[in-house]
Structure formats: C-alpha cells, structure tokens
Design a protein around this motif. Sequence first.
Motif, PDB file in Angstrom:
ATOM      1  N   PRO A  32       0.789  -1.239   0.000  1.00  0.00           N
ATOM      2  CA  PRO A  32       0.000   0.000   0.000  1.00  0.00           C
ATOM      3  C   PRO A  32       0.817   1.282   0.000  1.00  0.00           C
ATOM      4  N   ILE A  33       1.851   1.380   0.843  1.00  0.00           N
ATOM      5  CA  ILE A  33       2.617   2.628   0.906  1.00  0.00           C
ATOM      6  C   ILE A  33       3.435   2.821  -0.371  1.00  0.00           C
ATOM      7  N   PHE A  34       4.011   1.742  -0.887  1.00  0.00           N
ATOM      8  CA  PHE A  34       4.764   1.828  -2.147  1.00  0.00           C
ATOM      9  C   PHE A  34       3.846   2.288  -3.273  1.00  0.00           C
ATOM     10  N   PHE A  35       2.636   1.739  -3.334  1.00  0.00           N
ATOM     11  CA  PHE A  35       1.701   2.143  -4.379  1.00  0.00           C
ATOM     12  C   PHE A  35       1.308   3.610  -4.228  1.00  0.00           C
ATOM     13  N   ALA A  36       1.180   4.078  -2.974  1.00  0.00           N
ATOM     14  CA  ALA A  36       0.855   5.489  -2.756  1.00  0.00           C
ATOM     15  C   ALA A  36       1.937   6.385  -3.348  1.00  0.00           C
ATOM     16  N   VAL A  74      -1.613   7.640   2.059  1.00  0.00           N
ATOM     17  CA  VAL A  74      -0.945   6.652   2.908  1.00  0.00           C
ATOM     18  C   VAL A  74      -1.952   6.035   3.872  1.00  0.00           C
ATOM     19  N   PHE A  75      -2.731   6.882   4.543  1.00  0.00           N
ATOM     20  CA  PHE A  75      -3.730   6.370   5.492  1.00  0.00           C
ATOM     21  C   PHE A  75      -4.797   5.538   4.771  1.00  0.00           C
ATOM     22  N   LEU A  76      -5.293   6.037   3.632  1.00  0.00           N
ATOM     23  CA  LEU A  76      -6.358   5.322   2.921  1.00  0.00           C
ATOM     24  C   LEU A  76      -5.894   3.966   2.426  1.00  0.00           C
ATOM     25  N   MET A  80      -7.290   0.223   3.554  1.00  0.00           N
ATOM     26  CA  MET A  80      -7.880  -0.745   2.638  1.00  0.00           C
ATOM     27  C   MET A  80      -7.072  -2.036   2.609  1.00  0.00           C
ATOM     28  N   ASP A  81      -5.770  -1.936   2.792  1.00  0.00           N
ATOM     29  CA  ASP A  81      -4.926  -3.127   2.778  1.00  0.00           C
ATOM     30  C   ASP A  81      -5.143  -3.994   4.012  1.00  0.00           C
ATOM     31  N   THR A 146      -8.771   5.338   8.199  1.00  0.00           N
ATOM     32  CA  THR A 146      -9.398   6.054   7.087  1.00  0.00           C
ATOM     33  C   THR A 146      -9.812   7.457   7.503  1.00  0.00           C
ATOM     34  N   LEU A 147     -10.286   7.624   8.738  1.00  0.00           N
ATOM     35  CA  LEU A 147     -10.647   8.946   9.241  1.00  0.00           C
ATOM     36  C   LEU A 147      -9.425   9.869   9.293  1.00  0.00           C
ATOM     37  N   CYS A 148      -8.261   9.313   9.612  1.00  0.00           N
ATOM     38  CA  CYS A 148      -7.029  10.108   9.575  1.00  0.00           C
ATOM     39  C   CYS A 148      -6.762  10.610   8.161  1.00  0.00           C
TER      40      CYS A 148
END
Length: 306
Positions: A32-36, A74-76, A80-81, A146-148
């Motif tokens: 997830p972070i790499f994709f972001a 990053v948070f989203l 999801m991950d 997600t709220l973050c």
Amino acid sequence: MNRADRLLACVVALLWGFNFIAIDFALRHFPPIFFAGLRFAVLLVPVLLLVPRPRVEWRWLLGYGLCFGTLQFVFLFIAMDVGMPTGLASLVQQASAPFTVVLGALLLRERISGRQLVGIAIAVLGMAAIAWHRAQTAALLPVLITLCGALSWAFGNLCARKAAAPNPLHLSLWIAVVPPLPMFALSAALEGPSTGWHALATAFTSVDGLAALGGLAYTAGIATVVGAGLWTVLMNRHPASSVAPFALLVPVVGFAAAWLVLGERPHPVELTAGAVVVLGVLFGSLRRRPPELRSTGPREPVAAEP
C-alpha cells in the motif's frame, strides 16, 4: 456555485468514486505505501518538464502536497490493505467534507450559512446510517485509519484555498513533487526495501499485476490529473464550505461501483441512506433565490450568479 461548477463537482465525485475500484485492483499486487508513492512518481518527470511551477508560496504547495497528496493516501491505502471494505472506505473518506467546513470556519474565518449547515447535517446523517450498518462487519482500526486520511484531505483543501493559485491545475499537478520521496522512504522502512520494486518488476507477468497497472493508470491519470485538477479549480473559485459537501457524493458512487464491479451488493439501508446523502448535498449547495426573484410582475434584470 453556478450550475456549471456544480456539474464539475459531480464529475469529480464520479471519478473519485470509481477510483476506489482502481485502488482495490492495485492493492491486490502492490504494497500500500509503495503504491501510494508510485501513483505520484509516474507523474513526477512529466510535471517537472512540462508544467510550470505554480505561482504560490512554497509553504502552501508543500502543505497541499503533504496533506492532500501524501498523508491522505498513505492512510487510505493502509486502511484498505488491512481490511477496510471498498464501499465503506469510499464513505468514511468523505468525512473530509464536514472536517473541511469546520476547519474553514475555525482557521480561515469562512462564513457558514444556515442552509449549508442543514444540508451537511442531512448528508452526515445519511453517512452515519451507512457507517452504522457497515461498521457491524468492519474492524474499528481500519475505520480510524481512514478517518485520519479524511482529516488530512481537509487540511489539504485549506492549503489549496490559501494558495489561491492563478492556475489551479498547475497546483494540483505539482503536488506530485512532494509525495514520492517520503512515501518510498516509509515503504522501505515498513514494507521492506525491495518489496515494492519486486512487485513493480513482476507486474507484467500476471493477470493481477496487469489489473494493478490499470488501477495505477486510472489513479494517477484520471483521479489525480483530472479529478484533483477540477477539485483544485473549484476550491480556488469558491469557499471550502461550498465545495467540500460534494465530496459526500463519492461514497454513493463508490457503493454503486463496488456493486457493479466487485459484486458488493449494498443493503437497502445503504441505498436509502445514499439517497439522503445526495439530498443533503443538493440542499446545502443550491442557493435559494431571493424573494424578489420569485415575485410576479415586472422586475429589474439580475446579474448571473458568479
């Protein structure tokens, strides 16, 4: 907001609603972070070569890139991950709308009309009903993460508003300069220094990998260039309290897209609550005509709404 700008805001909601499907496909293959970081890295060279730097203060450009471009995604993506359902993610992320309105009133001294407050309250009630129904099957941690992301989006909206870019599209594209380095560094620390690059190298060798590349193309090209570009234009033209409520339409599109593409069938409660969200956004954004315009008989010409 005039009719054309309301239509543009609805187009952004449509593009961003389907973006959650693209993210779902991409996260089946990429960390997830790499994709972001990757979604902005693919835009970095074209932006530096072809797009003039926006004539705004660096602090607002960096703030917009950090909040809207870096922290939000990053948070989203992490949420999801780790198990945030696609439809619910599209809903909770839109908490950015009331966050933006409140922060705009507190930090920018923007005035909120009673009609806007009522419209937002109606839309938030619809969101709360969907969240209550979905949260029964979702863990609390992904929702909080997600709220973050939604709060980060709200701060990004305020940075875009303060930047007041003469060419908002240039500002929305130049946020690609900020996220890649911090995101790739965070990915190397948390996901491993070679995990993301291995996923990228093998993306062309599997069906999931090709679908992930398609998700990357949509997220970077459609959601970021077109969607964020239009959104930045609207945030530059109008107060944050007028534009932000349209983000509440995104989960309605997100639920419908998840139903059509991923087979996530929304419950009748969710469909009803989604209609309430739409009603609230429309009520809060449509400006009531003054009494003299509704009266009969001769009247002086009135200038068009800006």
